[in-house]
Design an enzyme around this catalytic site. Structure first.
Site, short mmCIF file in Angstrom:
data_model
loop_
_atom_site.label_atom_id
_atom_site.label_comp_id
_atom_site.label_asym_id
_atom_site.label_seq_id
_atom_site.Cartn_x
_atom_site.Cartn_y
_atom_site.Cartn_z
N ASP A 63 47.23 38.29 34.15
CA ASP A 63 48.25 38.76 33.21
C ASP A 63 47.66 38.86 31.81
O ASP A 63 46.98 37.93 31.35
CB ASP A 63 49.43 37.80 33.21
N GLU A 74 44.40 39.06 40.25
CA GLU A 74 45.35 39.65 39.30
C GLU A 74 45.47 38.71 38.12
O GLU A 74 45.68 37.50 38.28
CB GLU A 74 46.71 39.85 39.97
N ASP A 81 47.50 42.89 34.87
CA ASP A 81 48.95 43.07 34.78
C ASP A 81 49.34 42.97 33.31
O ASP A 81 49.35 41.90 32.72
CB ASP A 81 49.64 41.98 35.61
N HIS A 102 51.19 34.38 31.71
CA HIS A 102 52.37 34.93 32.37
C HIS A 102 53.65 34.42 31.74
O HIS A 102 54.49 35.19 31.30
CB HIS A 102 52.36 34.59 33.87
N HIS A 120 46.84 35.97 43.08
CA HIS A 120 47.88 36.24 42.08
C HIS A 120 47.85 35.26 40.92
O HIS A 120 47.64 34.07 41.09
CB HIS A 120 49.25 36.17 42.77
#
Length: 275
Positions: A27, A25, A85, A41, A5
């Site tokens: 951003d 993942e 994301d 993020h 993440h």
């Protein structure tokens, strides 16, 4: 799939793969004009994480390409899936289509290397709000119109909004994505909070139904070993976590060992696994 993440700095690619992730993942922050700018993020983010690591998006995609291109000195064969994301807080709804085109252009140039010997990882576009479905439409249109239709085989789709699955299904229809056409359904919440498995189980039931729309389900952000085990037992295909090593090392009973293993490149992330 063990999804590391919030991998937003280039050095974190190796860091999370070393911990056991076979997916990451990242951003993607967009400007108000619908241009992908940074991997970032921002605050707030998960507990016990630094929220402000970032890279220029083009440079990150180039580093990611090297990490997923066989023969490159930076190649990590374990890394097979990348979740983007998409942070659209500053993007007007009217610019969603163009934002999708911009992202497609950047992936073609900086990740897929113009369609010539680019990165091999599968790409999952995670759109935070269903009403921004035209981002997916613009992304797909650019690849089809510019001669890169074959690259759509490497792309999947997710709406991460915490809403009714029927609403998400409508979003995919509006975007022109057919049922079971490279669709992941996500569920979850920040690791700072507890969440029941009710919606995750609903998503798993949809995935396994003959009239469901999704191919796969992932759960985020899961750091506690008991929560990891519960999500696996509930049928999640992917676990998004800040601690991939905990997923690797979590105690697994014989029943779990019979049903699940770590995904490899030949495992199609767009195909529903029949237990």
């Amino acid at each position: 799939w063990i999804m590391g993440h919030m991998v937003n700095a280039i050095y974190q690619i190796d860091e999370f793969v070393d911990l056991g992730a076979n997916a990451i993942e990242t951003d993607v922050e967009f400007s108000s004009s619908g241009k992908a700018k940074y991997t970032y993020h921002g605050v707030p983010c998960d507990c016990f994480r630094w929220c402000k690591k970032w890279e220029n998006i083009d440079g990150f995609l180039e580093a990611l390409r090297r990490a997923t291109t066989p023969g490159d000195s930076k190649y990590r064969k374990e890394l097979i899936l990348v979740v983007l994301d998409l942070k659209l807080d500053y993007v007007y709804l009217s610019d969603a289509y163009d934002a999708g085109k911009d992202l497609a252009q950047r992936l073609v140039k900086h990740y897929w290397n113009g369609g010539r010997n680019g990165g091999r990882a599968y790409i999952l576009l995670s759109v935070p709000v269903v009403e921004y479905y035209r981002l997916i439409t613009g992304f797909r249109a650019h690849l089809m119109n510019e001669g890169y239709k074959d690259l759509l085989a490497k792309v999947g789709y997710d709406f991460s909004e915490d809403t009714y699955l029927s609403t998400i299904h409508d979003g995919f229809r509006n975007a022109g994505v057919r049922d079971k056409d490279h669709i992941w359904q996500s569920d979850g919440i920040s690791n700072c909070f507890a969440r029941t498995l009710t919606r995750l189980k609903e998503a798993v039931s949809n995935r396994d139904s003959t009239d469901g729309y999704s191919n796969k389900v992932y759960y985020w952000t899961v750091d506690k070993e008991t929560s990891i085990t519960d999500a696996i037992n509930a049928g999640a295909d992917g676990i998004m976590t800040n601690h991939p090593d905990r997923v690797i090392n979590v105690p697994k009973d014989d029943e779990i060992k019979k049903k699940f293993r770590l995904a490899r490149y030949r495992d199609n992330p767009w195909k529903t696994f029949r237990k």
